[in-house]
Write a protein that holds these residues in place. Structure first.
Motif, PDB file in Angstrom:
ATOM      1  N   MET A   6      62.762  60.149  37.436  1.00 52.17           N
ATOM      2  CA  MET A   6      64.072  59.163  36.985  1.00 52.17           C
ATOM      3  C   MET A   6      65.199  58.723  37.001  1.00 52.17           C
TER       4      MET A   6
ATOM      5  N   LEU B 137      60.901  40.709  26.493  1.00 58.09           N
ATOM      6  CA  LEU B 137      61.561  41.450  27.244  1.00 58.09           C
ATOM      7  C   LEU B 137      61.707  42.954  26.468  1.00 58.09           C
ATOM      8  N   PHE B 138      61.436  43.110  25.279  1.00 53.48           N
ATOM      9  CA  PHE B 138      61.577  43.386  24.592  1.00 53.48           C
ATOM     10  C   PHE B 138      59.929  44.873  24.176  1.00 53.48           C
TER      11      PHE B 138
ATOM     12  N   TRP C 182      68.609  42.016  30.536  1.00 56.28           N
ATOM     13  CA  TRP C 182      67.915  43.145  29.960  1.00 56.28           C
ATOM     14  C   TRP C 182      67.823  44.144  31.235  1.00 56.28           C
TER      15      TRP C 182
ATOM     16  N   ALA D 175      58.700  45.090  27.854  1.00 53.05           N
ATOM     17  CA  ALA D 175      58.803  45.369  28.870  1.00 53.05           C
ATOM     18  C   ALA D 175      59.549  46.519  28.732  1.00 53.05           C
ATOM     19  N   GLY D 176      60.706  46.872  28.198  1.00 61.06           N
ATOM     20  CA  GLY D 176      61.712  48.616  27.741  1.00 61.06           C
ATOM     21  C   GLY D 176      60.797  49.474  27.464  1.00 61.06           C
ATOM     22  N   TRP D 177      59.460  48.646  26.037  1.00 54.29           N
ATOM     23  CA  TRP D 177      58.848  49.794  25.642  1.00 54.29           C
ATOM     24  C   TRP D 177      57.746  50.178  26.848  1.00 54.29           C
TER      25      TRP D 177
ATOM     26  N   TYR E 110      60.654  65.837  38.050  1.00 50.83           N
ATOM     27  CA  TYR E 110      60.615  64.919  37.569  1.00 50.83           C
ATOM     28  C   TYR E 110      62.401  64.083  36.715  1.00 50.83           C
TER      29      TYR E 110
ATOM     30  N   LEU F  99      59.594  35.025  25.355  1.00 54.61           N
ATOM     31  CA  LEU F  99      60.569  36.247  26.316  1.00 54.61           C
ATOM     32  C   LEU F  99      60.965  36.571  25.456  1.00 54.61           C
ATOM     33  N   ILE F 100      62.361  36.813  24.594  1.00 55.07           N
ATOM     34  CA  ILE F 100      62.053  37.714  23.155  1.00 55.07           C
ATOM     35  C   ILE F 100      61.443  39.054  23.637  1.00 55.07           C
TER      36      ILE F 100
ATOM     37  N   PHE G  76      55.995  54.578  30.536  1.00 60.55           N
ATOM     38  CA  PHE G  76      55.271  54.895  32.295  1.00 60.55           C
ATOM     39  C   PHE G  76      56.630  56.361  32.259  1.00 60.55           C
ATOM     40  N   CYS G  77      57.641  56.225  31.580  1.00 66.19           N
ATOM     41  CA  CYS G  77      58.596  57.322  32.024  1.00 66.19           C
ATOM     42  C   CYS G  77      58.223  58.532  31.131  1.00 66.19           C
TER      43      CYS G  77
ATOM     44  N   LEU H  40      65.369  50.515  21.651  1.00 62.65           N
ATOM     45  CA  LEU H  40      64.750  49.046  22.068  1.00 62.65           C
ATOM     46  C   LEU H  40      64.698  47.981  20.847  1.00 62.65           C
TER      47      LEU H  40
ATOM     48  N   PHE I 136      69.449  31.601  24.591  1.00 63.86           N
ATOM     49  CA  PHE I 136      68.500  32.395  24.678  1.00 63.86           C
ATOM     50  C   PHE I 136      69.316  32.990  25.333  1.00 63.86           C
TER      51      PHE I 136
ATOM     52  N   VAL J 251      66.892  53.011  29.844  1.00 57.08           N
ATOM     53  CA  VAL J 251      65.385  54.064  29.502  1.00 57.08           C
ATOM     54  C   VAL J 251      64.967  55.465  30.295  1.00 57.08           C
TER      55      VAL J 251
ATOM     56  N   TRP K  57      63.767  62.200  22.579  1.00 56.02           N
ATOM     57  CA  TRP K  57      63.873  60.788  23.755  1.00 56.02           C
ATOM     58  C   TRP K  57      63.103  60.267  23.099  1.00 56.02           C
TER      59      TRP K  57
ATOM     60  N   LEU L 122      58.427  50.596  29.905  1.00 61.20           N
ATOM     61  CA  LEU L 122      59.474  51.934  30.340  1.00 61.20           C
ATOM     62  C   LEU L 122      59.388  53.026  30.572  1.00 61.20           C
ATOM     63  N   ALA L 123      59.564  52.871  29.096  1.00 63.18           N
ATOM     64  CA  ALA L 123      59.448  53.862  27.817  1.00 63.18           C
ATOM     65  C   ALA L 123      58.467  54.972  28.333  1.00 63.18           C
TER      66      ALA L 123
END
Lengths: 33, 607
Positions: free
Chosen positions: B459, A13-14, B533, A16-18, B455, A9-10, A23-24, B71, B107, B541, B63, A20-21
């Motif tokens: 965001m 989550l990491f 999270w 998922a953040g990556w 853009y 899961l950890i 995607f942006c 992250l 967790f 992000v 960025w 999203l980055a």
């Protein structure tokens, strides 16, 4: 077993953040993160 | 009591501004890329750290690099906090001999402290070894606050860049800073020095700081209490109706807990973290021993969120921009705090009907040392920021009194907000306000001389929309599933409030709770951890992407016909945007929770 689940899961989550980055970054049209 | 409230608030505002203004100058200095070159003392302290970590602080990051570093660092932070909780039984500094924390709870706690939320599903003094409290939780209190401030620095740099910098200026085009340099400098030169002083003040006032376990003392009088009866295997004994059986007990002894409380307390407030050493948090006399410490605590909660807004004005070269954002934040906070205060002045009619004195207001769930005024101020300030520390139980506030802290959270933690996160999330709303105003008057929207383009608004949209999607989906799933409803202690509209508050508090990284919800279950531990999270990094992000895009744009000068982004008109526009975009999303849910509860309580037909 539960510990393994939590570690996965950890990692998820990491990622998922990556994700999203990435995607942006793709939205900006300048390549990938 | 009303005079005391307004007098306290006035003194508070004066002292806060007197401290925040000079601190903002220091923050702006620490954020400068030339910070390390200005002082030999700074260089002598930092150089060994850079060598040890193999970092060149002068090397700027665009960025994507800044985001990846952030992250990775926070992901590894979750892993470290999780592992320390799981192996604490075999490590030193565990005088009470606590075992490993259960996986789901560990967790949840790991994500909670790394994301600056500090939602606590566990009871601190009965779960965590001192090593875990210090090495995992307190360390993350510092690092999560530093992460928030780093992102605020990065976005401010992006907006402040002229778009034509050269390395000779100490700046490079498209660069928003160096995450490692920001993290180290904020921790070393801002958070640590203040916390050392703060800890000494708390110890001087009576807060404890030791490495002892529990100390058994003999009390002067016998204490009688009811406790749940357990069988030989430690499971609760239930009666024929399935309710727990209690037994009447008398004792002459009491267990006094020990621990490194003051050092954790200082950063708990200063970093808007909120995770208490004890379950009772700042209502506990070892965490918050006197009226003076209570005042200092609410002061320190707002100190950095105020100073960083003023530092923003300094960094973009126009202090009016900082004051404008601060004015919008202050007006909303004072208005909602006043509503909460007047709601708490009116005691529960069902209690007064049974003979409880009405002249002190609603005293249920409040520490008698602090009363209604100090409790209401604390509740509003801790929820306006993303702190979440409590000195009174929000679950016991009157329905509208509890609705105000909940609303401050649901607004998205932009009314001062967390350390750093309040500013960068509010700047997202500032850009939205400028964009909407630009559409209304038919001009290209510009903020600080930079055009807001497609853009940027994409965001902004991701940053604004992700949080309510998670909060409302999570609350809906919890209400729909038996696992979610099982945690409710008070069914009906109050139960919905408990669930909505939990998801709102987690996703917006506040961490306070309507204490009646039992969230230490597998369902809530995992669900709320994911929400924390997503709420944290789902905002960070796109904000960093926004910072990177803004850093590439050239800044044009002031010109006739451009909409000013300072002054009363823009304050009104910003507040309107926050309420229209942020608050309206939650109106139906809030109406079904605290508003229905208020109407039920004060209805003439109420029993």
């Amino acid at each position: 077993m539960d510990d393994l689940l939590m570690l996965v899961l950890i990692a998820v989550l990491f990622l998922a953040g990556w994700g999203l980055a990435a995607f942006c970054e793709r939205l900006s049209g300048r390549g990938r993160a | 009591m009303q005079t005391q409230f307004w007098l306290d608030l006035s003194v508070y505002a004066v002292v806060l501004l007197a401290l925040a203004w000079p601190l903002s100058a220091w923050l702006a200095r620490v954020a400068s890329p030339l910070f390390g070159q200005r002082s030999r003392f700074v260089q002598s302290v930092e150089r060994p750290l850079w060598r040890l970590a193999g970092i060149d602080p002068a090397r700027g990051q665009r960025w994507p690099q800044y985001t990846l570093a952030l992250l990775l660092f926070n992901g590894l932070g979750v892993l470290a906090v999780y592992l320390l909780q799981r192996v604490q039984a075999g490590l030193p500094l565990n005088p009470a001999g606590f075992g490993a924390v259960e996986q789901g709870s560990a967790f949840n706690t790991a994500v909670s402290f790394v994301t600056n939320t500090n939602w606590q599903g566990y009871t601190g003094e009965q779960t965590m070894a001192h090593l875990t409290q210090m090495g995992a939780l307190t360390v993350q209190n510092f690092l999560s606050a530093a992460t928030g401030l780093s992102v605020a620095f990065a976005l401010t740099r992006g907006l402040a860049r002229r778009g034509q910098e050269t390395p000779a200026d100490g700046e490079q085009a498209g660069v928003i800073g160096n995450f490692w340099a920001d993290l180290v400098r904020i921790t070393l030169w801002v958070l640590l020095p203040i916390c050392v002083l703060y800890t000494l003040v708390l110890v001087g006032q009576g807060s404890i700081q030791n490495l002892k376990g529990f100390t058994e003392v003999t009390t002067l009088e016998a204490t009688a209490y009811d406790a749940p009866k357990t069988d030989a295997s430690g499971q609760p004994v239930l009666d024929a109706q399935g309710k727990p059986v209690t037994e009447h007990l008398t004792t002459h002894t009491q267990q006094i807990p020990g621990g490194p409380v003051a050092s954790q307390e200082a950063i708990k407030e200063l970093g808007t973290n909120g995770g208490g050493f004890f379950n009772a948090n700042s209502a506990h006399p070892f965490e918050n021993p006197t009226a003076l410490t209570n005042f200092i605590q609410i002061l320190s909660i707002l100190l950095l969120p105020t100073a960083i807004v003023l530092a923003f004005g300094r960094m973009v070269g126009d202090t009016r921009q900082g004051w404008t954002i601060l004015a919008a934040m202050a007006l909303v906070l004072i208005a909602l705090m006043a509503v909460a205060f007047y709601a708490e002045l009116t005691p529960n009619p069902r209690l007064t009907a049974s003979g409880v004195a009405a002249d002190l207001g609603n005293y249920e769930g409040k520490e008698t040392r602090f009363g209604v005024v100090a409790s209401t101020m604390f509740a509003a300030i801790t929820t306006a920021t993303s702190c979440g520390a409590v000195n009174a139980m929000h679950d016991s506030f009157m329905p509208l009194g509890g609705a105000m802290p909940m609303s401050l959270i649901l607004l998205g933690e932009v009314i001062f907000g967390g350390v750093g996160s309040g500013l960068y999330t509010m700047l997202v709303y500032v850009l939205t306000a400028v964009f909407i105003a630009g559409l209304m008057i038919g001009r290209t929207p510009e903020y600080l001389g930079k055009r807001i383009e497609s853009y940027d608004m994409k965001m902004v949209s991701i940053a604004i929309l992700l949080t309510p999607i998670v909060v409302l989906s999570g609350a809906a799933i919890s209400v729909a599933l038996e696992a979610g409803r099982a945690g409710i202690s008070n069914p009906g509209p109050h139960g919905l409030s408990q669930i909505l508050y939990a998801w709102g508090s987690s996703t917006n990284n506040n961490g306070s709770a309507f204490a009646g919800l039992n969230a230490n279950t597998r369902f809530y531990n995992l669900g709320l951890a994911v929400a924390m999270w997503l709420g944290r990094f789902g905002t960070i992000v796109p904000v960093l992407a926004l910072a990177g895009n803004m850093a590439l744009k050239k800044r044009s000068g002031a010109a006739v016909g451009k909409m000013p982004t300072h002054g009363p008109l823009f304050v009104g526009l910003l507040i309107g945007t926050v309420f229209l975009v942020g608050a309206l999303t939650y109106v139906p849910a809030v109406a079904l929770g605290p508003v229905v509860e208020h109407l039920q309580l004060f209805s003439k037909a109420a029993p």
